[in-house]
Design a protein around this motif. Structure first.
Motif, short mmCIF file in Angstrom:
data_model
loop_
_atom_site.label_atom_id
_atom_site.label_comp_id
_atom_site.label_asym_id
_atom_site.label_seq_id
_atom_site.Cartn_x
_atom_site.Cartn_y
_atom_site.Cartn_z
N ALA A 4 58.92 10.93 18.64
CA ALA A 4 57.79 10.19 18.47
C ALA A 4 57.86 9.30 19.46
O ALA A 4 58.55 8.29 19.64
CB ALA A 4 57.92 9.39 17.10
N ALA A 10 51.92 9.39 25.72
CA ALA A 10 50.79 9.87 24.98
C ALA A 10 49.52 10.17 25.73
O ALA A 10 49.31 9.41 26.69
CB ALA A 10 50.57 8.91 23.66
N ASP A 101 50.44 10.69 17.81
CA ASP A 101 50.93 9.97 18.63
C ASP A 101 49.63 9.45 19.78
O ASP A 101 49.72 8.38 20.02
CB ASP A 101 51.79 10.82 19.54
CG ASP A 101 53.31 10.76 19.19
OD1 ASP A 101 53.63 9.87 18.14
OD2 ASP A 101 54.04 11.46 19.79
#
Ligand code: HEC
Length: 111
Positions: A4, A10, A101
Motif C-alpha cells: 500500500a 500513486a 491507492d
C-alpha cells in the motif's frame, strides 16, 4: 506483494478521475467544497467521522467513533455498511488496491 504505497507512487490523475466519476456525484473537495448529498471530504485523513458542519449524518456515522485513516477509508470504500452498519452512504464498493491507492492519494491532497 504490492505494498500500500504512499502518495509519490500513486497516480493522482487517475485518482481524480475516479473520484469525479465514482464519488463526485455525492461529495465535493477543494476550496469551495460544501455539503452536498454527502459531506465534503477536505482533510478527511485524521478527521473524526460525522464531524463536518452543515451536514446531517446518520446517527450511526456520528456514533461510529471512527477517525478516518488509510485503513478505515480503504475498508469503507470497499463496503460502507460493513464498516459503519446503518450508514446512509450507498456505494458499489471499490476494492482494487491500485484504484484505492490512487483515490486516497488524491483525497490526501485536500487538507
Ligand atoms: C450515492 C452517494 C454517495 C457516493 C457515490 C459516495 N458517497 Fe460517501 N457518503 C455519502 C453519504 C450520504 C455519506 C454520509 C453517511 C452517513 O451519514 O451515514 C457519506 C459519507 C462518506 C464518508 C464519511 C465522511 C465523514 O465526514 O465522516 C467518507 C469518507 C466518504 N463518504 C467517502 C466516499 C468516497 C471516497 C466515495 C467514492 C469512492 C464516496 N464516498 C461515494 C454518499 C455517497
Amino acid at each position: 506483494m504490492v505494498m500500500a504505497c504512499q502518495a509519490q507512487a500513486a497516480d493522482l490523475e487517475a485518482g481524480e478521475k475516479l473520484f469525479t466519476r465514482v464519488c463526485g456525484g455525492c461529495h465535493k473537495v477543494g476550496p469551495s467544497a460544501r455539503a452536498a448529498f454527502g459531506p465534503e471530504l477536505n482533510g478527511i485523513f485524521g478527521r473524526r467521522a460525522g464531524s463536518t458542519e452543515g451536514y446531517v449524518y446518520s446517527p450511526e456515522m456520528k456514533a461510529s467513533g471512527i477517525v478516518w485513516d488509510r485503513e478505515k477509508l480503504t475498508a469503507f470504500v470497499a463496503d460502507p455498511s460493513e464498516v459503519v452498519p446503518g450508514t446512509k452512504m450507498r456505494l458499489w464498493g471499490i476494492s482494487d488496491a491500485e484504484k484505492v491507492d490512487n483515490l486516497l492519494a488524491y483525497l490526501a491532497t485536500f487538507k
